[in-house]
Scaffold this motif. Sequence first.
Motif, PDB file in Angstrom:
ATOM      1  N   ALA A   5       2.736  -0.970   5.321  1.00 20.27           N
ATOM      2  CA  ALA A   5       3.441   0.196   5.864  1.00 20.27           C
ATOM      3  C   ALA A   5       4.314   0.847   4.796  1.00 20.27           C
ATOM      4  CB  ALA A   5       4.297  -0.228   7.057  1.00 20.27           C
ATOM      5  N   LYS A   6       4.945   0.031   3.950  1.00 19.81           N
ATOM      6  CA  LYS A   6       5.791   0.559   2.880  1.00 19.81           C
ATOM      7  C   LYS A   6       4.956   1.360   1.880  1.00 19.81           C
ATOM      8  CE  LYS A   6       9.126  -0.839  -0.660  1.00 19.81           C
ATOM      9  NZ  LYS A   6       9.759  -1.973  -1.376  1.00 19.81           N
ATOM     10  N   ILE A   7       3.797   0.804   1.512  1.00 14.98           N
ATOM     11  CA  ILE A   7       2.919   1.497   0.556  1.00 14.98           C
ATOM     12  C   ILE A   7       2.441   2.824   1.144  1.00 14.98           C
ATOM     13  CG2 ILE A   7       0.653   1.405  -0.564  1.00 14.98           C
ATOM     14  CD1 ILE A   7       1.111  -1.609  -0.953  1.00 14.98           C
ATOM     15  N   ARG A   8       2.018   2.794   2.406  1.00 13.16           N
ATOM     16  CA  ARG A   8       1.507   4.016   3.048  1.00 13.16           C
ATOM     17  C   ARG A   8       2.620   5.073   3.149  1.00 13.16           C
ATOM     18  NH1 ARG A   8      -3.593   2.451   5.808  1.00 13.16           N
ATOM     19  NH2 ARG A   8      -4.574   1.429   4.017  1.00 13.16           N
ATOM     20  N   SER A   9       3.851   4.618   3.397  1.00 16.54           N
ATOM     21  CA  SER A   9       4.982   5.532   3.480  1.00 16.54           C
ATOM     22  C   SER A   9       5.248   6.203   2.129  1.00 16.54           C
ATOM     23  CB  SER A   9       6.230   4.786   3.955  1.00 16.54           C
ATOM     24  OG  SER A   9       7.361   5.618   3.924  1.00 16.54           O
ATOM     25  N   ALA A 126     -15.419   9.385  -4.298  1.00 14.11           N
ATOM     26  CA  ALA A 126     -14.150   8.716  -3.977  1.00 14.11           C
ATOM     27  C   ALA A 126     -13.282   8.719  -5.230  1.00 14.11           C
ATOM     28  CB  ALA A 126     -14.391   7.293  -3.488  1.00 14.11           C
ATOM     29  N   VAL A 127     -12.366   9.682  -5.298  1.00 14.15           N
ATOM     30  CA  VAL A 127     -11.501   9.840  -6.476  1.00 14.15           C
ATOM     31  C   VAL A 127     -10.090   9.384  -6.119  1.00 14.15           C
ATOM     32  CG1 VAL A 127     -10.510  11.477  -8.117  1.00 14.15           C
ATOM     33  CG2 VAL A 127     -12.879  11.753  -7.363  1.00 14.15           C
ATOM     34  N   SER A 128      -9.643   8.322  -6.777  1.00 14.76           N
ATOM     35  CA  SER A 128      -8.286   7.780  -6.555  1.00 14.76           C
ATOM     36  C   SER A 128      -8.026   7.545  -5.075  1.00 14.76           C
ATOM     37  CB  SER A 128      -7.230   8.729  -7.144  1.00 14.76           C
ATOM     38  OG  SER A 128      -7.458   8.935  -8.509  1.00 14.76           O
ATOM     39  N   ALA A 129      -8.995   6.948  -4.409  1.00 14.77           N
ATOM     40  CA  ALA A 129      -8.922   6.768  -2.952  1.00 14.77           C
ATOM     41  C   ALA A 129      -9.141   5.323  -2.510  1.00 14.77           C
ATOM     42  CB  ALA A 129      -9.951   7.670  -2.277  1.00 14.77           C
ATOM     43  N   LEU A 130     -10.119   4.655  -3.094  1.00 11.23           N
ATOM     44  CA  LEU A 130     -10.503   3.333  -2.592  1.00 11.23           C
ATOM     45  C   LEU A 130      -9.475   2.245  -2.895  1.00 11.23           C
ATOM     46  CD1 LEU A 130     -14.333   3.392  -3.376  1.00 11.23           C
ATOM     47  CD2 LEU A 130     -13.208   3.761  -1.171  1.00 11.23           C
ATOM     48  N   GLU A 131      -8.587   2.491  -3.872  1.00 13.43           N
ATOM     49  CA  GLU A 131      -7.516   1.522  -4.122  1.00 13.43           C
ATOM     50  C   GLU A 131      -6.473   1.553  -3.021  1.00 13.43           C
ATOM     51  OE1 GLU A 131      -7.146   4.477  -7.548  1.00 13.43           O
ATOM     52  OE2 GLU A 131      -8.383   4.324  -5.779  1.00 13.43           O
ATOM     53  N   HIS A 132      -6.643   2.484  -2.067  1.00 13.27           N
ATOM     54  CA  HIS A 132      -5.693   2.609  -0.960  1.00 13.27           C
ATOM     55  C   HIS A 132      -6.249   2.092   0.371  1.00 13.27           C
ATOM     56  CE1 HIS A 132      -2.548   4.556  -3.213  1.00 13.27           C
ATOM     57  NE2 HIS A 132      -3.413   5.414  -3.709  1.00 13.27           N
ATOM     58  N   VAL A 133      -7.380   1.366   0.339  1.00 15.14           N
ATOM     59  CA  VAL A 133      -7.770   0.636   1.551  1.00 15.14           C
ATOM     60  C   VAL A 133      -6.929  -0.634   1.595  1.00 15.14           C
ATOM     61  CG1 VAL A 133     -10.093   1.610   1.572  1.00 15.14           C
ATOM     62  CG2 VAL A 133      -9.705  -0.571   0.418  1.00 15.14           C
ATOM     63  N   ARG A 134      -6.882  -1.276   2.755  1.00 15.65           N
ATOM     64  CA  ARG A 134      -5.824  -2.269   2.964  1.00 15.65           C
ATOM     65  C   ARG A 134      -5.996  -3.590   2.210  1.00 15.65           C
ATOM     66  NH1 ARG A 134      -4.047  -2.907   8.078  1.00 15.65           N
ATOM     67  NH2 ARG A 134      -4.849  -0.840   8.576  1.00 15.65           N
ATOM     68  N   SER A 135      -7.213  -3.902   1.746  1.00 17.33           N
ATOM     69  CA  SER A 135      -7.416  -5.185   1.075  1.00 17.33           C
ATOM     70  C   SER A 135      -8.684  -5.157   0.232  1.00 17.33           C
ATOM     71  CB  SER A 135      -7.527  -6.315   2.105  1.00 17.33           C
ATOM     72  OG  SER A 135      -8.719  -6.170   2.868  1.00 17.33           O
ATOM     73  N   GLN A 136      -8.815  -6.163  -0.621  1.00 14.25           N
ATOM     74  CA  GLN A 136     -10.023  -6.294  -1.439  1.00 14.25           C
ATOM     75  C   GLN A 136     -11.252  -6.494  -0.556  1.00 14.25           C
ATOM     76  OE1 GLN A 136      -9.735  -9.215  -4.583  1.00 14.25           O
ATOM     77  NE2 GLN A 136     -11.963  -9.264  -4.885  1.00 14.25           N
ATOM     78  N   GLU A 174      10.460  -4.394 -13.601  1.00 18.40           N
ATOM     79  CA  GLU A 174       9.078  -4.383 -13.106  1.00 18.40           C
ATOM     80  C   GLU A 174       9.105  -4.307 -11.579  1.00 18.40           C
ATOM     81  OE1 GLU A 174       4.845  -4.969 -14.162  1.00 18.40           O
ATOM     82  OE2 GLU A 174       6.504  -5.305 -15.553  1.00 18.40           O
ATOM     83  N   LEU A 175       8.336  -3.393 -11.019  1.00 18.82           N
ATOM     84  CA  LEU A 175       8.273  -3.206  -9.570  1.00 18.82           C
ATOM     85  C   LEU A 175       6.918  -3.648  -9.032  1.00 18.82           C
ATOM     86  CD1 LEU A 175       9.698   0.446  -9.455  1.00 18.82           C
ATOM     87  CD2 LEU A 175      10.999  -1.686  -9.185  1.00 18.82           C
ATOM     88  N   GLU A 176       6.876  -3.888  -7.736  1.00 21.44           N
ATOM     89  CA  GLU A 176       5.591  -4.142  -7.109  1.00 21.44           C
ATOM     90  C   GLU A 176       4.874  -2.807  -6.969  1.00 21.44           C
ATOM     91  OE1 GLU A 176       3.632  -6.351  -3.225  1.00 21.44           O
ATOM     92  OE2 GLU A 176       5.666  -5.545  -3.079  1.00 21.44           O
ATOM     93  N   PRO A 177       3.674  -2.661  -7.549  1.00 17.05           N
ATOM     94  CA  PRO A 177       2.966  -1.381  -7.468  1.00 17.05           C
ATOM     95  C   PRO A 177       2.680  -0.981  -6.015  1.00 17.05           C
ATOM     96  CG  PRO A 177       1.971  -2.801  -9.131  1.00 17.05           C
ATOM     97  CD  PRO A 177       2.932  -3.652  -8.351  1.00 17.05           C
ATOM     98  N   MET A 178       2.872   0.297  -5.717  1.00 14.33           N
ATOM     99  CA  MET A 178       2.643   0.794  -4.362  1.00 14.33           C
ATOM    100  C   MET A 178       1.166   1.170  -4.155  1.00 14.33           C
ATOM    101  SD  MET A 178       5.429   0.704  -2.444  1.00 14.33           S
ATOM    102  CE  MET A 178       5.559  -0.967  -3.091  1.00 14.33           C
ATOM    103  N   PHE A 179       0.323   0.182  -4.376  1.00 12.41           N
ATOM    104  CA  PHE A 179      -1.121   0.330  -4.181  1.00 12.41           C
ATOM    105  C   PHE A 179      -1.614  -0.882  -3.402  1.00 12.41           C
ATOM    106  CE2 PHE A 179      -0.151   3.038  -7.667  1.00 12.41           C
ATOM    107  CZ  PHE A 179      -1.093   4.058  -7.645  1.00 12.41           C
ATOM    108  N   GLU A 180      -2.451  -0.627  -2.409  1.00 19.71           N
ATOM    109  CA  GLU A 180      -2.912  -1.715  -1.549  1.00 19.71           C
ATOM    110  C   GLU A 180      -3.814  -2.697  -2.295  1.00 19.71           C
ATOM    111  OE1 GLU A 180      -2.443   1.920   1.187  1.00 19.71           O
ATOM    112  OE2 GLU A 180      -2.729   1.470  -0.926  1.00 19.71           O
ATOM    113  N   VAL A 181      -4.715  -2.160  -3.120  1.00 23.08           N
ATOM    114  CA  VAL A 181      -5.648  -3.000  -3.883  1.00 23.08           C
ATOM    115  C   VAL A 181      -5.325  -2.837  -5.365  1.00 23.08           C
ATOM    116  CG1 VAL A 181      -8.067  -3.415  -4.478  1.00 23.08           C
ATOM    117  CG2 VAL A 181      -7.452  -2.753  -2.132  1.00 23.08           C
TER     118      VAL A 181
END
Length: 237
Positions: A5-9, A126-136, A174-181
Amino acid sequence: MDRLAKIRSEEKKYHDHCYDTCNLFEPGSWLYKPVATVINLVDQYKEQEYLSVLDLGAGIGRNSIPIAKSLKHRNGQVVCVDLLESAIDKLKSYSQEFGVEPYIIPRLSDIEQFIIEQQEYDLIIAVSALEHVRSQQVLSSKLSEMNAGTRQHGANCIIIASNIREVNLEREQELEPMFEVNLTTEGMLELLDEKYAGWEVQQRFVKHLAYEISRNGERVKLTSDCITYVAKKSQSY
Protein backbone atom coordinates in the motif's frame (compact mmCIF):
# COMPACT_ATOMS: atom_id res chain seq x y z
CA MET A 1 0.14 0.97 6.04
CA ASP A 2 1.67 -2.25 4.66
CA ARG A 3 4.58 -2.24 2.20
CA LEU A 4 2.46 -2.75 -0.93
CA ALA A 5 0.00 0.00 0.00
CA LYS A 6 2.88 2.37 0.79
CA ILE A 7 4.54 1.70 -2.58
CA ARG A 8 1.26 2.16 -4.47
CA SER A 9 0.64 5.42 -2.59
CA GLU A 10 4.10 6.77 -3.48
CA GLU A 11 3.66 5.69 -7.10
CA LYS A 12 0.32 7.49 -7.30
CA LYS A 13 1.76 10.70 -5.78
CA TYR A 14 4.70 10.72 -8.18
CA HIS A 15 2.64 10.11 -11.32
CA ASP A 16 -0.27 12.39 -10.38
CA HIS A 17 2.21 15.24 -9.83
CA CYS A 18 3.96 14.51 -13.13
CA TYR A 19 0.71 14.35 -15.11
CA ASP A 20 -0.49 17.61 -13.50
CA THR A 21 2.69 19.56 -14.15
CA CYS A 22 3.91 18.14 -17.48
CA ASN A 23 2.07 18.06 -20.79
CA LEU A 24 2.32 15.12 -23.14
CA PHE A 25 4.96 15.57 -25.87
CA GLU A 26 6.24 18.88 -24.47
CA PRO A 27 9.97 19.10 -23.65
CA GLY A 28 11.07 18.95 -20.05
CA SER A 29 10.09 15.48 -18.83
CA TRP A 30 10.08 11.80 -19.78
CA LEU A 31 6.67 12.41 -21.39
CA TYR A 32 8.36 14.43 -24.16
CA LYS A 33 8.42 11.61 -26.73
CA PRO A 34 7.60 7.91 -27.11
CA VAL A 35 10.17 5.19 -26.52
CA ALA A 36 12.13 4.68 -29.76
CA THR A 37 12.27 0.91 -29.24
CA VAL A 38 8.46 0.77 -29.15
CA ILE A 39 8.00 2.90 -32.29
CA ASN A 40 10.66 0.93 -34.19
CA LEU A 41 8.87 -2.30 -33.30
CA VAL A 42 5.51 -0.94 -34.49
CA ASP A 43 7.20 0.06 -37.77
CA GLN A 44 8.00 -3.61 -38.40
CA TYR A 45 4.24 -4.18 -38.72
CA LYS A 46 3.42 -1.16 -40.91
CA GLU A 47 2.29 -3.35 -43.81
CA GLN A 48 -0.13 -5.31 -41.62
CA GLU A 49 -3.73 -4.32 -42.41
CA TYR A 50 -5.05 -4.72 -38.84
CA LEU A 51 -2.90 -4.36 -35.72
CA SER A 52 -4.06 -5.23 -32.21
CA VAL A 53 -1.88 -3.72 -29.48
CA LEU A 54 -1.92 -3.97 -25.68
CA ASP A 55 -0.12 -1.25 -23.70
CA LEU A 56 0.31 -2.29 -20.06
CA GLY A 57 0.90 0.71 -17.82
CA ALA A 58 -0.07 3.05 -20.64
CA GLY A 59 -0.17 6.20 -18.52
CA ILE A 60 -1.45 9.24 -20.42
CA GLY A 61 -0.52 7.87 -23.84
CA ARG A 62 3.19 8.50 -24.29
CA ASN A 63 3.50 5.37 -26.45
CA SER A 64 -0.10 4.42 -27.19
CA ILE A 65 -1.09 7.69 -28.90
CA PRO A 66 1.80 7.54 -31.44
CA ILE A 67 0.92 3.86 -32.03
CA ALA A 68 -2.73 4.83 -32.59
CA LYS A 69 -1.63 7.53 -35.07
CA SER A 70 -0.01 4.78 -37.16
CA LEU A 71 -3.40 3.03 -37.37
CA LYS A 72 -5.11 5.97 -39.11
CA HIS A 73 -4.10 4.68 -42.55
CA ARG A 74 -5.19 1.10 -41.87
CA ASN A 75 -7.10 -0.34 -38.91
CA GLY A 76 -6.56 -1.63 -35.42
CA GLN A 77 -6.83 -0.94 -31.72
CA VAL A 78 -4.64 -0.01 -28.77
CA VAL A 79 -5.93 -1.34 -25.45
CA CYS A 80 -4.47 0.93 -22.75
CA VAL A 81 -4.33 -0.43 -19.20
CA ASP A 82 -3.49 1.75 -16.20
CA LEU A 83 -4.20 1.69 -12.48
CA LEU A 84 -4.51 5.46 -12.05
CA GLU A 85 -7.74 7.31 -12.77
CA SER A 86 -5.74 10.47 -13.45
CA ALA A 87 -3.84 8.67 -16.20
CA ILE A 88 -6.93 7.22 -17.85
CA ASP A 89 -8.77 10.57 -17.71
CA LYS A 90 -5.87 12.38 -19.37
CA LEU A 91 -5.41 9.55 -21.88
CA LYS A 92 -9.01 10.02 -23.01
CA SER A 93 -8.50 13.78 -23.30
CA TYR A 94 -5.23 13.47 -25.23
CA SER A 95 -6.68 10.82 -27.56
CA GLN A 96 -9.37 13.34 -28.53
CA GLU A 97 -6.84 16.15 -28.88
CA PHE A 98 -4.63 14.12 -31.20
CA GLY A 99 -7.53 12.68 -33.19
CA VAL A 100 -6.97 9.01 -32.31
CA GLU A 101 -9.93 8.38 -30.02
CA PRO A 102 -11.47 5.66 -32.29
CA TYR A 103 -8.32 3.52 -31.91
CA ILE A 104 -7.76 3.90 -28.14
CA ILE A 105 -9.53 1.58 -25.70
CA PRO A 106 -8.86 2.78 -22.12
CA ARG A 107 -9.03 0.23 -19.30
CA LEU A 108 -8.82 1.35 -15.67
CA SER A 109 -7.27 -1.71 -14.04
CA ASP A 110 -4.37 -3.07 -12.06
CA ILE A 111 -2.09 -4.87 -14.53
CA GLU A 112 -2.24 -8.11 -12.57
CA GLN A 113 -6.06 -8.04 -12.53
CA PHE A 114 -6.35 -7.35 -16.26
CA ILE A 115 -7.01 -10.60 -18.12
CA ILE A 116 -5.04 -11.01 -21.35
CA GLU A 117 -7.10 -13.17 -23.68
CA GLN A 118 -5.19 -15.87 -25.57
CA GLN A 119 -4.02 -15.04 -29.11
CA GLU A 120 -5.58 -11.57 -28.83
CA TYR A 121 -2.70 -9.19 -29.61
CA ASP A 122 -0.05 -8.67 -32.26
CA LEU A 123 2.01 -6.48 -29.94
CA ILE A 124 2.15 -6.27 -26.17
CA ILE A 125 4.05 -3.31 -24.72
CA ALA A 126 5.09 -2.95 -21.08
CA VAL A 127 7.29 0.08 -20.38
CA SER A 128 8.30 0.62 -16.74
CA ALA A 129 5.18 -1.26 -15.66
CA LEU A 130 5.82 -4.89 -14.76
CA GLU A 131 8.10 -4.02 -11.83
CA HIS A 132 4.91 -2.68 -10.22
CA VAL A 133 3.01 -5.98 -9.98
CA ARG A 134 2.78 -7.17 -6.41
CA SER A 135 5.38 -9.98 -6.43
CA GLN A 136 7.90 -11.96 -8.44
CA GLN A 137 5.38 -14.81 -8.64
CA VAL A 138 2.77 -12.48 -10.16
CA LEU A 139 5.39 -11.15 -12.60
CA SER A 140 6.17 -14.68 -13.74
CA SER A 141 2.46 -15.46 -14.22
CA LYS A 142 1.84 -12.21 -16.12
CA LEU A 143 4.74 -12.90 -18.48
CA SER A 144 3.23 -16.32 -19.22
CA GLU A 145 -0.12 -14.63 -19.86
CA MET A 146 1.53 -12.14 -22.22
CA ASN A 147 3.18 -15.03 -24.03
CA ALA A 148 -0.14 -16.85 -24.52
CA GLY A 149 -1.91 -13.62 -25.49
CA THR A 150 0.43 -12.92 -28.41
CA ARG A 151 -0.51 -14.05 -31.90
CA GLN A 152 1.87 -15.94 -34.18
CA HIS A 153 4.47 -13.52 -35.61
CA GLY A 154 3.52 -11.01 -32.89
CA ALA A 155 5.99 -9.48 -30.44
CA ASN A 156 6.42 -8.33 -26.85
CA CYS A 157 8.40 -5.23 -25.86
CA ILE A 158 9.37 -5.09 -22.20
CA ILE A 159 11.33 -2.30 -20.53
CA ILE A 160 11.83 -3.06 -16.87
CA ALA A 161 14.04 -1.95 -13.98
CA SER A 162 16.27 -4.19 -11.90
CA ASN A 163 18.92 -3.66 -9.20
CA ILE A 164 16.93 -0.65 -7.98
CA ARG A 165 18.38 1.54 -5.21
CA GLU A 166 17.11 4.71 -3.56
CA VAL A 167 19.35 6.94 -1.43
CA ASN A 168 18.22 10.03 0.52
CA LEU A 169 20.69 12.72 -0.61
CA GLU A 170 20.34 14.94 2.47
CA ARG A 171 20.92 12.17 4.99
CA GLU A 172 22.98 9.90 2.71
CA GLN A 173 20.66 7.15 3.88
CA GLU A 174 19.82 4.01 1.92
CA LEU A 175 16.04 3.66 1.56
CA GLU A 176 13.81 0.76 0.72
CA PRO A 177 13.04 1.20 -3.00
CA MET A 178 9.38 1.98 -3.70
CA PHE A 179 9.05 -0.80 -6.25
CA GLU A 180 7.09 -3.99 -5.72
CA VAL A 181 9.49 -6.23 -7.68
CA ASN A 182 13.23 -5.62 -7.42
CA LEU A 183 15.24 -8.50 -8.85
CA THR A 184 18.93 -8.55 -9.62
CA THR A 185 19.65 -7.84 -13.27
CA GLU A 186 20.91 -11.39 -13.73
CA GLY A 187 17.75 -12.78 -12.13
CA MET A 188 15.46 -10.64 -14.29
CA LEU A 189 17.24 -11.59 -17.51
CA GLU A 190 17.12 -15.24 -16.52
CA LEU A 191 13.35 -14.99 -15.97
CA LEU A 192 12.80 -13.25 -19.31
CA ASP A 193 14.96 -15.77 -21.17
CA GLU A 194 12.98 -18.59 -19.59
CA LYS A 195 9.60 -17.09 -20.51
CA TYR A 196 10.62 -16.31 -24.09
CA ALA A 197 12.50 -19.51 -24.85
CA GLY A 198 11.79 -20.40 -28.49
CA TRP A 199 10.99 -16.80 -29.45
CA GLU A 200 13.25 -14.69 -31.66
CA VAL A 201 14.90 -12.27 -29.23
CA GLN A 202 15.50 -9.08 -31.22
CA GLN A 203 16.82 -6.87 -28.43
CA ARG A 204 18.28 -7.75 -25.05
CA PHE A 205 20.39 -5.06 -23.40
CA VAL A 206 20.92 -3.24 -20.11
CA LYS A 207 21.44 0.47 -19.52
CA HIS A 208 22.34 1.92 -16.13
CA LEU A 209 20.15 4.85 -15.09
CA ALA A 210 20.56 7.40 -12.30
CA TYR A 211 18.36 10.40 -11.62
CA GLU A 212 16.95 12.50 -8.81
CA ILE A 213 13.35 12.23 -7.59
CA SER A 214 11.39 13.59 -4.64
CA ARG A 215 10.07 11.43 -1.81
CA ASN A 216 7.91 13.32 0.69
CA GLY A 217 9.59 16.57 -0.26
CA GLU A 218 13.13 15.19 0.13
CA ARG A 219 15.72 14.68 -2.60
CA VAL A 220 16.34 11.03 -3.42
CA LYS A 221 18.79 9.50 -5.89
CA LEU A 222 17.23 6.59 -7.77
CA THR A 223 19.53 4.19 -9.61
CA SER A 224 18.63 1.09 -11.57
CA ASP A 225 19.54 -1.14 -14.46
CA CYS A 226 17.03 -0.62 -17.26
CA ILE A 227 16.48 -3.82 -19.23
CA THR A 228 15.12 -3.62 -22.78
CA TYR A 229 13.81 -6.95 -24.03
CA VAL A 230 12.06 -7.38 -27.39
CA ALA A 231 11.02 -10.84 -28.55
CA LYS A 232 9.01 -12.06 -31.55
CA LYS A 233 6.89 -15.20 -31.70
CA SER A 234 8.66 -16.78 -34.63
CA GLN A 235 7.36 -19.23 -37.22
CA SER A 236 9.15 -22.14 -35.63
CA TYR A 237 7.65 -21.48 -32.19
